[in-house]
Design a protein around this motif. Structure first.
Motif, PDB file in Angstrom:
ATOM      1  N   THR A 105      18.567  18.091  -7.001  1.00 58.06           N
ATOM      2  CA  THR A 105      18.056  19.221  -6.146  1.00 58.06           C
ATOM      3  C   THR A 105      19.449  19.960  -5.456  1.00 58.06           C
ATOM      4  O   THR A 105      20.200  19.157  -5.084  1.00 58.06           O
ATOM      5  CB  THR A 105      17.084  18.435  -4.886  1.00 58.06           C
ATOM      6  N   HIS A 156      19.438  27.293  -7.782  1.00 57.11           N
ATOM      7  CA  HIS A 156      18.991  26.265  -8.416  1.00 57.11           C
ATOM      8  C   HIS A 156      19.964  25.561  -9.291  1.00 57.11           C
ATOM      9  O   HIS A 156      20.458  26.089 -10.121  1.00 57.11           O
ATOM     10  CB  HIS A 156      17.478  26.323  -9.170  1.00 57.11           C
ATOM     11  N   THR A 287      11.808  24.653 -11.393  1.00 62.33           N
ATOM     12  CA  THR A 287      12.525  25.646 -12.238  1.00 62.33           C
ATOM     13  C   THR A 287      12.710  24.997 -13.759  1.00 62.33           C
ATOM     14  O   THR A 287      13.275  23.881 -13.824  1.00 62.33           O
ATOM     15  CB  THR A 287      13.835  26.060 -11.771  1.00 62.33           C
ATOM     16  N   ASN A 309      11.651  29.824 -12.520  1.00 63.60           N
ATOM     17  CA  ASN A 309      11.303  29.299 -11.156  1.00 63.60           C
ATOM     18  C   ASN A 309       9.889  29.428 -10.877  1.00 63.60           C
ATOM     19  O   ASN A 309       9.438  30.157 -10.003  1.00 63.60           O
ATOM     20  CB  ASN A 309      12.075  29.793  -9.985  1.00 63.60           C
ATOM     21  N   ASP A 311       7.507  27.346  -9.755  1.00 60.83           N
ATOM     22  CA  ASP A 311       7.075  26.670  -8.873  1.00 60.83           C
ATOM     23  C   ASP A 311       5.590  26.110  -8.657  1.00 60.83           C
ATOM     24  O   ASP A 311       4.867  26.559  -7.760  1.00 60.83           O
ATOM     25  CB  ASP A 311       7.394  27.227  -7.297  1.00 60.83           C
ATOM     26  N   ASP A 336      15.518  22.129 -10.121  1.00 59.23           N
ATOM     27  CA  ASP A 336      14.512  22.788  -8.783  1.00 59.23           C
ATOM     28  C   ASP A 336      13.575  21.328  -8.932  1.00 59.23           C
ATOM     29  O   ASP A 336      12.499  21.706  -8.731  1.00 59.23           O
ATOM     30  CB  ASP A 336      13.915  23.861  -8.854  1.00 59.23           C
ATOM     31  N   THR A 349      10.282  26.213   0.431  1.00 56.38           N
ATOM     32  CA  THR A 349      10.679  24.849  -0.354  1.00 56.38           C
ATOM     33  C   THR A 349       9.697  24.024  -0.384  1.00 56.38           C
ATOM     34  O   THR A 349       8.732  23.912   0.237  1.00 56.38           O
ATOM     35  CB  THR A 349      11.920  24.186   0.262  1.00 56.38           C
ATOM     36  N   GLU A 352      12.334  18.905  -1.766  1.00 56.48           N
ATOM     37  CA  GLU A 352      13.347  19.140  -2.950  1.00 56.48           C
ATOM     38  C   GLU A 352      13.852  17.618  -3.259  1.00 56.48           C
ATOM     39  O   GLU A 352      14.654  17.073  -2.303  1.00 56.48           O
ATOM     40  CB  GLU A 352      14.283  19.991  -2.421  1.00 56.48           C
TER      41      GLU A 352
END
Length: 478
Positions: A105, A156, A287, A309, A311, A336, A349, A352
């Motif tokens: 991370t 990232h 990611t 990314n 997510d 990520d 976020t 992480e």
């Protein structure tokens, strides 16, 4: 005995690698969490309701036994903040091969004592002195007089790339996520634990809507049980961003540069935070994807047609991703890592948290795709045991759609309306071409049985995902 958590051990590196590879029963709760996609590649590849038909699966089989590779996360194997069609592959594999890939991370320096200290790979990546950085951050931008190499955008830490032999534009790469494991803290003080950071940051959706207008960035550190006996995380402490002076003497009043080393002698920690709350673990990779063709270096923040990314917390163990190949070799990278995240990633976020994944890569050549569900795939798609998940973005291919300044323009152009429209169009196309419905049938089914959700509102190119249950088609013969 050292289990890869005692840096004073003479065989620390060997023991740590063995621990991450082999701790199977100890991760049972972590990996079997009800919030993690389950079923595994065997269920997906068995034909039936998988996107890959038995015939296509047969074509995709390699002519030789599969090989298992290992790709650690070190200063030599990661690229920070970008995808690129010109990166030198860290490993080249054949279709059918497996790769265990370590990911770090980029928020580990929020608490280096728990997430960096004693870990040779992390220490090499996060090295930052007045004289040098272990890895140049934000590689999507030019050199900056103050920040040094990579002074542009992108945050990232991505491990890779992995090149897939014979992959060419027009092919589809199937990536099966077979395993996800926590990266234990290497600091003996925190033996048996893994930690992650959640930053409620200035790029979060909430930031302009704080009560009493009191804008602030707050970091919350979470603990995850590295042994896997607990399938939930708990908050350890939080602190307001104190303003950080980096090793080059530059003050950062906000979290405006990745990997800033927080000096905790200057923070005010609140330990009685989120007391009595258990956060369900759903480990995944925020990611993950392939190199795009449209630009030499591409900011890692906005997702696009080759992934990146996205997510979406569903990109975890047991899921399979399908990506359109845009450049020779495909050039897959992953980073990520998250221990958990809610749909929308509202504050900017997730938790992480460094993780290690094991992946299998299957290449589907363009010549074999005619008449299959993958024939017209031009976006990243998620498949789990029970669902298909389509990723819609404000701009499906922002690098193409927004012109030469796309990497800046995308941050001003995104909207949920555009992302919803894209998700609708992709689901309509999928239901019509992959499942054989008419347009009217597809629209009716979407309204009564497809779930649309907000993937994220913080990554420049906002996302809406569309989820359709496989069980809907259990009795369909065509």
């Amino acid at each position: 005995m050292c289990l890869g958590d005692d840096p004073t051990c003479a065989a620390f590196a060997e023991h740590r690698l063995r621990y991450r590879r082999d701790m199977q029963p100890e991760r049972r709760a972590f990996l079997k969490s009800g919030f993690v996609a389950s079923g595994g590649a065997a269920a997906l590849a068995a034909g039936g309701l998988s996107l890959v038909s038995p015939a296509l699966a047969e074509v995709g089989k390699g002519a030789r036994p599969s090989v298992h590779h290992h790709l650690p996360a070190t200063a030599e194997t990661v690229h920070w903040g970008y995808f690129s069609r010109s990166l030198t592959p860290q490993v080249e594999i054949a279709s059918g091969d497996y790769v265990t890939i370590e990911t770090l991370t980029h928020h580990a320096n929020d608490d280096a004592e728990r997430m960096v200290t004693g870990d040779p790979g992390a220490e090499s990546v996060f090295l930052w002195t007045k004289e040098r950085k272990g890895v140049a951050r934000r590689g999507a931008g030019p050199d900056d007089a103050k920040l040094g190499p990579g002074g542009g955008l992108g945050v990232h830490i991505c491990t890779g790339p992995v090149a897939i032999r014979d992959a060419e534009p027009g092919d589809v790469l199937e990536v099966r996520i077979l395993d996800v494991a926590p990266r234990p803290s290497a600091n003996p003080k925190f033996k048996g634990s893994t930690f992650g950071s959640n930053a409620a940051a200035w790029w979060g959706y909430h930031y302009g809507d704080m009560l009493e207008g009191k804008k602030r960035e707050v970091i919350t550190i979470y603990e995850v049980d590295a042994s896997g006996d607990r399938d939930w995380a708990k908050a350890v402490y939080s602190f307001p961003w104190p303003g950080v002076t980096d090793p080059n003497g530059i003050l950062h009043p906000t979290i405006d540069y990745p990997g800033l080393p927080v000096d905790h002698t200057k923070t005010t920690r609140t330990f009685d935070v989120l007391k009595g709350i258990r956060v369900p673990i759903r480990p995944h990779f925020g990611t993950m994807g392939l190199a795009p063709a449209e630009a030499e270096r591409v900011n890692s923040i906005p997702p696009s047609y080759t992934g990146g990314n996205i997510d979406n917390w569903r990109i975890g163990k047991g899921a399979t991703m399908y990506y359109p190949v845009a450049v020779p070799g495909a050039l897959f990278s992953v980073g990520d890592p998250h221990a958990s995240q809610g749909d929308s990633e509202l504050c900017g976020t997730a938790i992480e948290c460094s993780l290690t994944g094991t992946f299998q890569f299957i290449l589907h050549k363009k010549r074999d795709l005619a008449g299959t569900s993958l024939e017209a795939l031009d976006f990243p798609m998620i498949e789990t045991k029970d669902e298909w998940v389509l990723s819609g973005f404000s701009y499906p291919n922002y690098l193409r759609d927004l012109g030469p300044d796309a990497q800046n323009t995308i941050f001003q152009k995104s909207s949920l309306d555009l992302a919803m429209r894209d998700a609708f169009r992709k689901m309509r196309s999928f239901l019509m071409h992959a499942k054989g419905l008419t347009e009217d049938e597809a629209i009716s089914l979407m309204s009564i049985a497809v779930d649309f959700g907000v993937t994220q509102v913080v990554d420049g190119n906002w996302g809406v995902h569309a989820i359709v249950k496989k069980a809907l088609f259990a009795e369909r013969t065509a």
